[in-house]
Design an enzyme around this catalytic site. Structure first.
Site, PDB file in Angstrom:
ATOM      1  CB  THR A 168      38.001-110.489 -93.886  1.00  0.00           C
ATOM      2  OG1 THR A 168      38.759-110.402 -95.078  1.00  0.00           O
ATOM      3  CG2 THR A 168      37.659-111.940 -93.614  1.00  0.00           C
ATOM      4  CB  SER A 223      41.155-102.701 -95.530  1.00  0.00           C
ATOM      5  OG  SER A 223      42.158-103.658 -95.623  1.00  0.00           O
TER       6      SER A 223
HETATM    7  N1  ASP Z   1      40.619-108.146 -98.211  1.00  0.00           N
HETATM    8  C1  ASP Z   1      40.360-107.957 -96.845  1.00  0.00           C
HETATM    9  C2  ASP Z   1      40.432-106.493 -96.489  1.00  0.00           C
HETATM   10  O1  ASP Z   1      41.490-106.004 -96.180  1.00  0.00           O
HETATM   11  C3  ASP Z   1      41.275-108.712 -95.980  1.00  0.00           C
HETATM   12  C4  ASP Z   1      40.788-108.736 -94.584  1.00  0.00           C
HETATM   13  O2  ASP Z   1      39.913-107.987 -94.171  1.00  0.00           O
HETATM   14  O3  ASP Z   1      41.270-109.571 -93.861  1.00  0.00           O
HETATM   15  O4  ASP Z   1      39.420-105.853 -96.459  1.00  0.00           O
END
Ligand code: ASP
Length: 339
Positions: free
Chosen positions: A20, A69
């Site tokens: 994110t 991630s």
């Molecule tokens: N979907 C994102 C990830 O883990 C969540 C984040 O980065 O906060 O890459």
């Protein structure tokens, strides 16, 4: 610990992996769908948004991967840990390393680094809960905090660290506790170690006791792939179906995310007993979030390894690394109690 200003000009290696903290959303109120378009900043672009970081240290930015991630795999842990070790060992004058990462698996990567970066200097992992394109984003401040912490000499010797929301956590204890709030990373009863605070100071109140980084016995030399370890989650009525499937698949080890103090329904435990009888090491952890799984009489008689207070996901990582050195259950048990 002493509040340090940053002493001599520091150098920090900054590794980007995505998450994110790197995503560009549709508009300023896109807090939920930003990964849909797949537009991401590079680590160099992320750093360019935060010129204040260069006031703290010379920052050498390097993109390792650029993914959400949920798409970080154990093979990426190996690549990242190797790269950090290479950069740090080639530059004795560097202050530390920082990593940007998605929050979904951040604590797993951070704990892997805690066990495999063989250096006293800090390695600091950060992420964000709101993308850099959103209102009230935490991306820039978390990136700056990670560089500050990596540059601060009082961060050395504390193992891999995680910072979000100005709170510095030990990689061993921290876990994500909320799907959207910025204060999502918590260390349960252990608490966080200190602050990267509003006055620009990096301040600590304690250091982790368990073995890590420079004191670790784990060495990635010659390891191309980590042994497969899976987690079996217990609940009322859970039986041995999943566990038998794992045993049949010849996994290297199983971590049971048990109920309460580590036990689970009898048919589930029977599956674990069949796994042990087939030579698969089984670690009992608890899914409750805090507290130890004890070496009780029953668990010892039945051949289990206990995870102490490691979260099931952390116990899995330690077992994967442990299995690169031994399959002896008593040695694996020692590791669970030492790291
Ligand atoms: N979907 C994102 C990830 O883990 C969540 C984040 O980065 O906060 O890459």
């Amino acid at each position: 610990m002493v509040n340090s200003t940053y002493g001599e000009r520091s150098r920090v290696y900054l590794f980007g992996t995505g998450g994110t903290i790197s995503f560009v959303g549709e508009n300023r109120t896109d807090f939920a769908n930003y990964s849909y378009r797949g537009t991401q900043l590079t680590i160099q672009e992320m750093l360019a948004r935060v010129p204040e970081a260069e006031e703290v240290a010379d920052v050498v930015a390097e993109q390792v991967i650029n993914v959400g991630s949920t798409e970080v795999y154990p093979s990426d842990w190996l690549t990242l840990a190797r790269r950090i070790n290479e950069r740090m060992s080639a530059d004795g004058a560097a202050s530390g390393a920082a990593v940007t990462h998605g929050t979904a698996t951040l604590e797993e990567t951070a704990y892997f680094l805690n066990l495999t970066v063989r250096d006293r200097r800090p390695v600091v992992v950060t992420g964000a809960m709101r993308p850099p394109s959103a209102m009230g984003t935490d991306a820039d401040n978390n990136l700056l905090d990670a560089v500050r912490i990596a540059a601060a000499e009082q961060s050395a010797g504390r193992g891999a660290l995680v910072v979000l929301n100005n709170e510095i956590h030990s990689a061993r204890d921290v876990t994500k506790t909320d799907s959207y709030r910025v204060e999502t990373f918590q260390s349960g009863h252990m608490g966080y170690l200190g602050y990267s605070d509003s006055d620009g100071q990096v301040v600590y109140y304690r250091r982790p006791e368990r073995r890590h980084t420079a004191d670790s016995e784990f060495d990635l030399a010659g390891i191309d792939e980590l042994p497969r370890v899976d987690i079996a989650y217990a609940y009322a009525g859970a039986d041995g179906t999943v566990i038998d499937a794992l045993t049949d698949a010849k996994v290297g080890g199983i971590v049971a995310a048990g109920l309460g103090s580590g036990g689970s329904p009898a048919p589930f435990m029977a599956g674990l007993q069949r796994a042990i009888a087939s030579g698969v090491p089984v670690v009992l952890s608890t899914q409750v979030g805090t507290g130890r799984v004890l070496q009780t009489r029953r668990f010892m008689e039945q051949g289990y390894i206990v995870a102490d207070n490691l979260h099931p996901k952390k116990a899995r990582i330690l077992l994967m690394l442990g299995l690169t050195r031994t399959t002896d259950p008593s040695e694996l048990q020692r590791m669970m109690l030492e790291y």
